[in-house]
Write a protein that holds these residues in place. Structure first.
Motif, PDB file in Angstrom:
ATOM      1  N   GLU A 156     -17.815  12.280  71.888  1.00 16.49           N
ATOM      2  CA  GLU A 156     -18.391  10.828  72.256  1.00 16.49           C
ATOM      3  C   GLU A 156     -18.434  10.789  73.817  1.00 16.49           C
ATOM      4  OE1 GLU A 156     -18.038   6.106  71.059  1.00 16.49           O
ATOM      5  OE2 GLU A 156     -16.457   8.028  70.706  1.00 16.49           O
ATOM      6  N   THR A 157     -17.238  11.320  74.393  1.00 20.43           N
ATOM      7  CA  THR A 157     -17.079  11.311  76.022  1.00 20.43           C
ATOM      8  C   THR A 157     -18.220  12.290  76.575  1.00 20.43           C
ATOM      9  OG1 THR A 157     -14.998  10.700  75.740  1.00 20.43           O
ATOM     10  CG2 THR A 157     -15.931  11.811  77.845  1.00 20.43           C
ATOM     11  N   ARG A 158     -18.286  13.473  75.944  1.00 23.41           N
ATOM     12  CA  ARG A 158     -19.443  14.259  76.361  1.00 23.41           C
ATOM     13  C   ARG A 158     -20.779  13.971  76.335  1.00 23.41           C
ATOM     14  NH1 ARG A 158     -17.642  19.677  73.122  1.00 23.41           N
ATOM     15  NH2 ARG A 158     -19.740  20.417  73.989  1.00 23.41           N
ATOM     16  N   ALA A 159     -20.994  13.189  75.153  1.00 24.70           N
ATOM     17  CA  ALA A 159     -22.372  12.796  74.720  1.00 24.70           C
ATOM     18  C   ALA A 159     -22.858  11.807  75.829  1.00 24.70           C
ATOM     19  CB  ALA A 159     -22.611  12.302  73.366  1.00 24.70           C
ATOM     20  N   ARG A 160     -21.779  10.599  76.166  1.00 28.98           N
ATOM     21  CA  ARG A 160     -21.807   9.661  77.215  1.00 28.98           C
ATOM     22  C   ARG A 160     -22.346  10.440  78.408  1.00 28.98           C
ATOM     23  NH1 ARG A 160     -17.420   7.164  76.981  1.00 28.98           N
ATOM     24  NH2 ARG A 160     -16.534   8.271  78.758  1.00 28.98           N
ATOM     25  N   GLU A 161     -21.333  11.387  78.842  1.00 28.91           N
ATOM     26  CA  GLU A 161     -21.529  11.933  80.215  1.00 28.91           C
ATOM     27  C   GLU A 161     -22.953  12.617  80.418  1.00 28.91           C
ATOM     28  OE1 GLU A 161     -18.204  14.406  80.303  1.00 28.91           O
ATOM     29  OE2 GLU A 161     -16.809  12.754  80.942  1.00 28.91           O
ATOM     30  N   LEU A 162     -23.251  13.092  79.437  1.00 31.24           N
ATOM     31  CA  LEU A 162     -24.694  13.857  79.419  1.00 31.24           C
ATOM     32  C   LEU A 162     -25.783  12.786  79.455  1.00 31.24           C
ATOM     33  CD1 LEU A 162     -24.367  16.612  76.859  1.00 31.24           C
ATOM     34  CD2 LEU A 162     -24.618  16.773  79.251  1.00 31.24           C
ATOM     35  N   ALA A 163     -25.634  11.899  78.774  1.00 26.99           N
ATOM     36  CA  ALA A 163     -26.666  10.727  78.695  1.00 26.99           C
ATOM     37  C   ALA A 163     -26.769   9.885  80.203  1.00 26.99           C
ATOM     38  CB  ALA A 163     -26.245   9.669  77.687  1.00 26.99           C
ATOM     39  N   GLU A 164     -25.515   9.947  80.883  1.00 26.66           N
ATOM     40  CA  GLU A 164     -25.515   9.144  82.006  1.00 26.66           C
ATOM     41  C   GLU A 164     -26.145  10.340  82.988  1.00 26.66           C
ATOM     42  OE1 GLU A 164     -21.502   8.391  82.560  1.00 26.66           O
ATOM     43  OE2 GLU A 164     -21.567   6.665  81.450  1.00 26.66           O
ATOM     44  N   ARG A 165     -25.793  11.454  82.966  1.00 28.81           N
ATOM     45  CA  ARG A 165     -26.298  12.497  84.032  1.00 28.81           C
ATOM     46  C   ARG A 165     -27.832  12.760  83.900  1.00 28.81           C
ATOM     47  NH1 ARG A 165     -23.238  17.651  83.767  1.00 28.81           N
ATOM     48  NH2 ARG A 165     -24.566  18.681  85.299  1.00 28.81           N
ATOM     49  N   LEU A 166     -28.516  12.656  82.533  1.00 26.63           N
ATOM     50  CA  LEU A 166     -29.765  12.916  82.447  1.00 26.63           C
ATOM     51  C   LEU A 166     -30.622  11.683  82.899  1.00 26.63           C
ATOM     52  CD1 LEU A 166     -29.613  14.108  78.615  1.00 26.63           C
ATOM     53  CD2 LEU A 166     -30.829  15.430  80.684  1.00 26.63           C
ATOM     54  N   ALA A 167     -29.882  10.146  82.652  1.00 26.64           N
ATOM     55  CA  ALA A 167     -30.552   9.130  82.961  1.00 26.64           C
ATOM     56  C   ALA A 167     -30.620   9.011  84.617  1.00 26.64           C
ATOM     57  CB  ALA A 167     -29.896   8.108  82.578  1.00 26.64           C
ATOM     58  N   ARG A 168     -29.465   9.553  85.262  1.00 22.51           N
ATOM     59  CA  ARG A 168     -29.523   9.497  86.766  1.00 22.51           C
ATOM     60  C   ARG A 168     -29.981  10.677  87.472  1.00 22.51           C
ATOM     61  NH1 ARG A 168     -23.889  10.387  87.181  1.00 22.51           N
ATOM     62  NH2 ARG A 168     -24.414  12.591  87.319  1.00 22.51           N
ATOM     63  N   ASP A 169     -29.908  12.013  86.842  1.00 20.44           N
ATOM     64  CA  ASP A 169     -30.689  13.208  87.501  1.00 20.44           C
ATOM     65  C   ASP A 169     -31.925  13.782  87.058  1.00 20.44           C
ATOM     66  OD1 ASP A 169     -28.267  12.917  89.177  1.00 20.44           O
ATOM     67  OD2 ASP A 169     -27.047  14.309  87.917  1.00 20.44           O
ATOM     68  N   GLY A 170     -32.221  13.287  85.818  1.00 19.07           N
ATOM     69  CA  GLY A 170     -33.097  13.928  85.138  1.00 19.07           C
ATOM     70  C   GLY A 170     -33.080  15.076  84.477  1.00 19.07           C
ATOM     71  N   GLU A 171     -33.804  15.572  83.712  1.00 20.33           N
ATOM     72  CA  GLU A 171     -33.500  16.845  82.818  1.00 20.33           C
ATOM     73  C   GLU A 171     -33.525  17.891  83.549  1.00 20.33           C
ATOM     74  OE1 GLU A 171     -35.467  18.885  78.800  1.00 20.33           O
ATOM     75  OE2 GLU A 171     -35.861  16.678  79.144  1.00 20.33           O
ATOM     76  N   SER A 172     -32.764  18.733  83.261  1.00 22.68           N
ATOM     77  CA  SER A 172     -32.564  20.140  83.787  1.00 22.68           C
ATOM     78  C   SER A 172     -32.351  21.143  82.742  1.00 22.68           C
ATOM     79  CB  SER A 172     -31.799  20.309  84.951  1.00 22.68           C
ATOM     80  OG  SER A 172     -30.332  20.406  84.310  1.00 22.68           O
ATOM     81  N   ALA A 173     -32.556  22.464  82.864  1.00 20.36           N
ATOM     82  CA  ALA A 173     -32.397  23.519  81.938  1.00 20.36           C
ATOM     83  C   ALA A 173     -30.804  23.363  81.411  1.00 20.36           C
ATOM     84  CB  ALA A 173     -32.738  24.882  82.229  1.00 20.36           C
ATOM     85  N   SER A 174     -29.890  23.337  82.509  1.00 23.04           N
ATOM     86  CA  SER A 174     -28.456  23.325  82.160  1.00 23.04           C
ATOM     87  C   SER A 174     -28.177  22.152  81.176  1.00 23.04           C
ATOM     88  CB  SER A 174     -27.586  23.430  83.366  1.00 23.04           C
ATOM     89  OG  SER A 174     -27.685  22.377  84.163  1.00 23.04           O
TER      90      SER A 174
END
Length: 108
Positions: free
Chosen positions: A65-83
């Motif tokens: 859950e923590t990893r999913a939340r961090e990914l959602a926040e990074r995607l929302a903030r930084d946009g999508e990247s391959a990594s």
């Protein structure tokens, strides 16, 4: 007081039709990926409520859950990247493969 002059015409404010999110031009794909990460986070959270062995499962689910939340926040903030997309795919596959998650999800 009041002078009989004509009322002053006001120029209407111009507002942009849509305000671009901070961080540049995100595509629909990055919004989709952020939503996918949030949906995964929600599914994990619900699975904790229906797990057969909540004591053993909760710590594992909390990490996901923590990893999913961090990914959602990074995607929302930084946009999508391959990594980020690869990290989300890997987490999703890890969660989906887990027998405890599969069993708990069956009971949603």
């Amino acid at each position: 007081m009041g002078g009989g002059g004509a009322p002053v015409a006001r120029t209407p404010e111009r507002r942009p039709a849509a305000i671009a999110p901070a961080g540049g031009g995100r595509t629909g794909a990055s919004v989709f990926s952020a939503e996918r990460a949030r949906a995964l986070q929600d599914a994990i959270q619900r699975s904790k409520l229906t797990a057969a062995d909540p004591w053993g499962y909760t710590s594992k689910a909390r990490k996901w859950e923590t990893r999913a939340r961090e990914l959602a926040e990074r995607l929302a903030r930084d946009g999508e990247s391959a990594s980020l997309r690869q990290a989300l795919d890997a987490l999703s596959a890890e969660v989906e493969r887990d027998r405890d998650f599969q069993e708990a999800r069956r009971l949603f």
